[in-house]
Design an enzyme around this catalytic site. Structure first.
Site, PDB file in Angstrom:
ATOM      1  N   HIS A   1     -14.077  -4.226   0.584  1.00 37.02           N
ATOM      2  CA  HIS A   1     -12.960  -3.367   1.901  1.00 37.02           C
ATOM      3  C   HIS A   1     -13.877  -2.186   1.820  1.00 37.02           C
ATOM      4  CE1 HIS A   1      -9.085  -1.984   3.387  1.00 37.02           C
ATOM      5  NE2 HIS A   1      -8.785  -1.231   2.769  1.00 37.02           N
TER       6      HIS A   1
ATOM      7  N   ASP B   1      -8.580   4.748  -2.947  1.00 42.97           N
ATOM      8  CA  ASP B   1      -9.512   4.606  -1.838  1.00 42.97           C
ATOM      9  C   ASP B   1     -10.908   5.624  -3.124  1.00 42.97           C
ATOM     10  OD1 ASP B   1      -7.905   3.457  -0.312  1.00 42.97           O
ATOM     11  OD2 ASP B   1      -6.691   5.833  -0.065  1.00 42.97           O
TER      12      ASP B   1
ATOM     13  N   ASP C   1       1.049  -1.555  -0.441  1.00 46.18           N
ATOM     14  CA  ASP C   1      -0.237  -0.117   0.240  1.00 46.18           C
ATOM     15  C   ASP C   1       0.926   1.151   0.195  1.00 46.18           C
ATOM     16  OD1 ASP C   1      -1.702   0.935  -0.244  1.00 46.18           O
ATOM     17  OD2 ASP C   1      -2.668   1.172   1.705  1.00 46.18           O
TER      18      ASP C   1
ATOM     19  N   GLU D   1       2.994   4.923  -4.130  1.00 46.59           N
ATOM     20  CA  GLU D   1       2.980   5.366  -5.715  1.00 46.59           C
ATOM     21  C   GLU D   1       4.864   6.108  -5.124  1.00 46.59           C
ATOM     22  OE1 GLU D   1      -0.707   5.296  -4.178  1.00 46.59           O
ATOM     23  OE2 GLU D   1       1.137   6.116  -2.643  1.00 46.59           O
TER      24      GLU D   1
END
Length: 796
Positions: free
Chosen positions: A532, A473, A405, A408
Site C-alpha cells: 500500500h 502512514d 481508516d 483515532e
C-alpha cells in the site's frame, strides 16, 4: 478463609461526575471493612470502596469507586468467566489468592501488594490519585525492571524512562522515532513477568519512571479508575494469560493471509480489473484488492461520507466484484467515520442525530484536511445500526472485507460530546467500538462468515473483535522499514498479533528498488502481506523492473507455500493468544534480548532477521541458545547462543529454521481459494542433538466461522525420534470432518541435514525408493497417507 466462585459483573449507564479537591494518601487511608460478594472482594475504606475481582487463575482486576458514575470496561472480554479465589484474613493484613497470583492487602495504612508465589511483583505506592488536577495511580517498581508496552511507538523495546501520552493520533511519515502514534495503549509489560492494564479510555499519560525513576504513574482526565494485573510463568505464557482476560482474536478468513494489493488509490473499475489481470499475467499470486477513497468519489477531498459507489468511475461494481471473485480475488472497501457537508449522507445523519454534538446538543461541525465535516457518534446505538446497515448492504452485494481508516479519530475535538461523554474521556475507545460494530454486525447477519476488519486504532482487547491493525502512514524510507519489527513485536505481546505494515512504505516519492525488495522480503514473515502506498511510486510489484519483480514473485510464492505453517500459527493465536511475530526473549525468557529488534521468531520454528540497511553485504544475527539453526535457503548450520555475521545478497534475507523442526509446505498456487493440502511437502530439519521432537499442522475450510470451536478441523501431528543409527518420523491425524478435507494425502518428505546416505528407508514397514542429494545434504521420498491411518517412516 473463604473460597469464591465468580460470576460476570455487569456495568450499566454512564454518568460523569468530577470530584474537586479530593486527594487520597496512604498515610491517612485505612480499611474499615472487607466483605465478599458475587462480584468478588469489596474493601470499604475511610475514603471509598475498592472492588477486587479474580479474572482468572493469573489475573485480578482492581477498581476504585470514586464517584457515582458507572464506567464500562473496554479492555475485559464480555464473555469472561471469573475464577475462584481464596480469602485469608489476619489482624494486620488480608491475602486474596487465585491459583498463580496473590494480593496482600495491608489494612492500616491501606496498601495493595501483588505477589507471584512469595516473590513481590510490585505494589501500590500512593495508590489512587484523585483530585481536580490529577487522577490515576502510582505504583512502586524495582530498580532493575524493564518496561515494555504503551501500545504502538518507535522508542526501543524497553520504554522505561519515557513519559508516554495515551491518545491515539495519526503519525504521518514517521521513521525511527515516534512518541505518539495511531494505537496507544495503557498497557505495561514488565521484565518481572507481569502486565498492568489501566482500563481507562480517556486522554492520559503513562509515566514509566521518567519523572521519578522508581515510580510508574498512570494519569487520566477521568473515567473508569481501575487496573488489571496479569502474571505469567514466562513471557509467552504472560501474553496467553493477558489474552485470556482481554479476549482471543478470532481466526480471520484464510484469504487474509494472501497477497493483498492496495494503493491510494485505484480510481476506476477498469484500473482495478487491469491490475488484477497484470498480476495473473505475471504469475504473481493475489487474493484481494483494496479500494481507497475513490470508490465513492473522484477526488481525495470533498467526498468522504458518501459511502456509495461513484458510478462514473465504477459503473458496474457488482459485476466487477463478481468477476474478480471468479478469479479468486476479493474486494475490500475503505470507510471513514467522517461525514462531510454536501455529501449524500450528511443531511440524513444530522436529522437522525447520528453525529457528535456541541455542549448545547447541536451537531459539532468543524474543518479538517478532507473538508468541513461532522463525526459519527460511534457510541450511539442508533449510529451503530445506521452504519452497520451500510456495511451489510455492501457485503450482500459482494464486498468481502472492510477497512476502517482515520479511526483515532484523526481529528477529535476535546469538547465534542458523544452519548457517553466528552471526546477527551472516550477518545481511545473510538476505533475499538467501531471494530465491535462491524464484528457484531457480522455475528448477527453473517454468523457463518469470518469478518475481515482492517483498522489502525483501538484499545486494549480490540483483538477480540477481529481487528487487523497496521502501522499507519510510514515513510517510504529505510528508516521507515527499520521501525516495523519493533512495532509488530510490541503490539503482539500486547494482544494485537496481526499488526503489519504497508509493504514498500506509504508516504513520499522515494523510489528505491532495493528498499522495496527488502520490505517485501520482510513482508513474507509478517502477519499480513499487503502492499500500500501513495501513488507517486507504485506499491504493486507488477509495475517494477524485471529484477525487482522476479524477486518479489519468488518471495510472494514462498509466502503461499508456507501457508500450512502460517495458518497453524493463526490457529495458535486464536486459542492461546500467542503472537505470530515473537521477540527473542520469548525463546528462553532471557531478558538480555529484550531490546533486540534486529531478529525475531516467526512462530516456534523460524528465526528471521530482515535486512534494513541499504547496501548491506553482511548481517549480524543473534542465534538463541538451546538449539542449532539452519539457513532456510542453504541449510548452512549455525550454533545457538552466539552472534554471527551472515552473508546477504539482494536475493535473500537471513531466515533460519530451528533444528528438530517440522515445516509443512504446499506447491505454488494462484490464490487461497485454490489452497489444498492433499499434496504436502513436509520438511524435517534433522539435528543429531535432537533425539525427539514434535510439531503439528492445523487445517479447516478457511472460511467457516468458529470452525475451531465447532469441531470442523483436523490436525496432522508430527513426531520424530532418533539415535545414532536410526531416524523415525510418524504422522497421525486427529480431528473432525470439514468441507474439503482430504481423504488421501500424498506427502513428499524432505529430510534436511542428512550427512550420510541411508542404507534403507521403510514406510509403514515397506522398503521404498528415495533420492539422496549429497551436495544439499538432504533426502526426499514420497508416501501416501490414507484416511486416518498413521504414517511411519524409518531411516537407517
Amino acid at each position: 478463609m473463604q473460597k469464591l466462585t465468580k460470576t460476570k459483573f455487569l456495568y450499566t449507564g454512564f454518568l460523569f461526575v468530577l470530584l474537586v479537591g479530593c486527594r487520597f494518601h496512604h498515610s491517612d487511608y485505612f480499611v474499615k471493612k472487607i466483605r465478599t460478594s458475587e462480584e468478588g472482594l469489596i474493601i470499604q475504606t475511610n475514603r471509598n470502596e475498592i472492588y477486587i475481582r479474580p479474572l482468572s487463575d493469573d489475573a485480578f482486576e482492581v477498581q476504585y469507586k470514586v464517584d457515582e458514575g458507572e464506567y464500562p470496561s473496554y479492555a475485559l472480554d464480555e464473555k469472561l468467566s471469573y475464577a475462584s479465589a481464596i480469602l485469608q484474613n489476619d489482624k494486620d493484613s488480608v491475602t486474596y489468592n487465585v491459583s498463580n497470583l496473590k494480593i496482600s492487602i495491608q489494612k492500616d495504612p491501606f496498601q495493595l501488594s501483588f505477589y507471584k508465589g512469595d516473590s513481590l511483583l510490585f505494589k501500590e505506592e500512593n495508590g489512587l490519585l484523585y483530585s481536580d488536577t490529577l487522577k490515576g495511580f502510582r505504583m512502586s517498581i524495582s530498580k532493575d525492571e524493564k518496561l515494555l508496552g504503551g501500545g504502538e511507538r518507535v522508542l526501543g523495546m524497553d520504554r522505561r524512562g519515557h513519559r508516554l501520552r495515551l491518545y491515539n493520533r495519526a503519525s504521518y511519515g514517521y521513521e525511527t522515532h515516534a512518541d505518539l502514534m495511531y494505537y496507544s495503549m495503557p498497557v505495561v509489560v514488565s521484565s518481572r513477568k507481569y502486565m498492568l492494564i489501566f482500563d481507562n479510555v480517556a486522554d492520559g499519560w503513562l509515566d514509566l519512571g521518567k519523572s521519578e525513576k522508581d515510580i510508574l504513574q498512570f494519569e487520566t482526565k477521568g473515567g473508569r479508575m481501575s487496573y488489571v494485573v496479569v502474571g505469567g510463568s514466562g513471557f509467552k505464557n504472560l501474553t496467553q494469560n493477558y489474552t485470556q482476560v482481554t479476549g482471543y482474536q478470532p481466526m480471520p478468513a484464510r484469504w487474509t493471509l494472501g497477497n493483498i494489493s492496495s494503493r491510494m488509490g485505484y480510481r476506476t473499475q477498469d484500473e482495478v480489473e487491469d491490475v488484477v489481470s497484470l498480476y495473473q499475467k505475471e504469475n504473481i499470486p493475489l487474493d484481494a484488492m483494496v479500494l481507497d477513497l475513490f470508490w465513492f468519489g473522484p477526488d481525495v477531498k470533498g467526498y468522504m461520507g458518501n459511502l456509495e459507489w461513484d458510478k462514473n468511475s465504477f459503473p458496474e461494481p457488482q459485476k466487477m466484484m463478481k468477476g474478480l471473485k471468479e478469479k479468486g480475488v476479493k474486494t475490500v472497501l475503505i470507510t471513514e467515520p467522517f461525514i462531510l457537508k454536501n455529501t449524500n449522507k450528511y443531511n440524513e445523519c444530522i436529522e437522525k442525530n447520528l453525529v457528535g454534538t456541541d455542549s448545547v446538543g447541536q451537531p459539532y461541525i468543524y474543518d479538517f484536511y478532507f473538508g468541513t465535516t461532522t463525526l459519527l457518534d460511534i457510541f450511539n446505538p442508533a449510529t451503530k445500526d445506521w452504519f452497520w446497515n451500510i456495511y451489510k448492504r455492501h457485503t450482500l452485494s459482494g464486498v468481502d472485507g472492510w477497512w476502517g481508516d482515520l479511526g483515532e479519530p484523526e481529528l477529535h475535538p476535546d469538547d465534542l460530546i458523544h452519548v457517553n461523554g466528552a471526546a477527551e474521556l472516550v477518545h481511545n475507545a473510538y476505533g475499538h467500538e467501531w471494530a465491535k460494530l462491524v464484528y457484531d454486525g457480522f455475528k448477527k447477519d453473517f454468523p457463518d462468515r469470518r469478518p475481515v476488519i482492517l483498522m489502525r486504532s483501538g484499545f486494549a482487547g480490540s483483538q477480540r473483535y477481529g481487528m487487523i491493525p497496521w502501522s499507519g502512514d510510514v515513510n517510504r524510507t529505510w528508516g521507515g522499514l527499520q521501525a516495523q519489527v519493533e512495532i509488530s513485536l510490541q503490539m503482539g505481546i500486547q494482544g494485537l498479533a496481526y499488526m503489519h505494515s504497508d509493504l514498500g512504505g506509504f508516504a513520499g516519492d522515494y523510489k528505491d528498488a532495493e528498499l522495496y525488495t527488502r520490505w517485501l522480503q520482510y513482508g513474507v514473515f509478517q502477519p499480513v502481506f499487503r502492499t500500500h502506498a501513495q501513488s507517486d511510486v507504485p506499491p504493486e510489484p507488477v509495475f517494477w523492473d524485471s529484477e525487482t519483480k522476479n524477486i518479489a514473485r519468488k518471495f510472494i510464492q514462498l509466502r503461499y507455500k508456507l501457508t500450512p505453517y502460517l495458518y497453524t500459527m493463526v490457529y495458535e493465536n486464536t486459542i492461546k493468544g500467542t503472537p505470530l511475530m515473537r521477540p527473542l526473549f520469548y525463546q528462553n525468557d532471557d531478558t538480555a534480548f529484550i531490546n533486540n529488534t534486529n531478529t525475531y521468531m516467526w512462530g516456534d520454528n523460524f528465526l528471521v532477521s530482515p535486512v534494513t540497511q541499504q547496501g548491506a553485504k553482511k548481517w549480524s544475527v543473534d542465534f538463541p541458545d538451546g538449539a542449532n539453526w539452519y539457513n532456510f535457503f542453504s541449510d548452512q548450520k549455525y550454533i545457538g547462543g552466539q552472534i554471527d555475521s551472515v552473508n546477504v545478497t539482494i536475493n535473500e534475507i537471513p531466515v533460519f529454521v530451528k533444528g528438530g523442526s517440522f515445516i509443512p509446505m504446499v506447491k505454488v498456487f494462484n490464490n487461497l481459494e485454490e489452497y489444498k493440502t492433499n499434496e504436502l511437502d513436509l520438511h524435517y530439519y534433522h539435528d543429531p542433538e535432537i533425539k525427539e521432537s514434535k510439531g503439528y499442522m492445523y487445517n479447516d475450510d478457511g472460511k467457516s466461522n468458529q470452525s475451531w470451536l465447532n469441531n470442523q478441523f483436523e490436525k496432522l501431528k508430527f513426531k520424530s525420534k532418533s539415535d545414532d543409527n536410526e531416524l523415525n518420523i510418524s504422522i497421525s491425524r486427529e480431528g473432525f470432518e470439514y468441507e474439503g478435507k482430504p481423504k488421501v494425502r500424498k506427502i513428499s518428505f524432505v529430510i534436511h541435514n542428512v550427512l550420510v546416505k541411508p542404507k534403507n528407508i521403510f514406510v509403514n514397514g515397506d522398503k521404498v525408493n528415495y533420492k539422496f542429494q549429497v551436495d544439499e545434504k538432504s533426502l526426499t521420498l514420497e508416501a501416501t497417507m490414507e484416511d486416518d491411518n498413521e504414517l511411519s517412516v524409518t531411516i537407517n
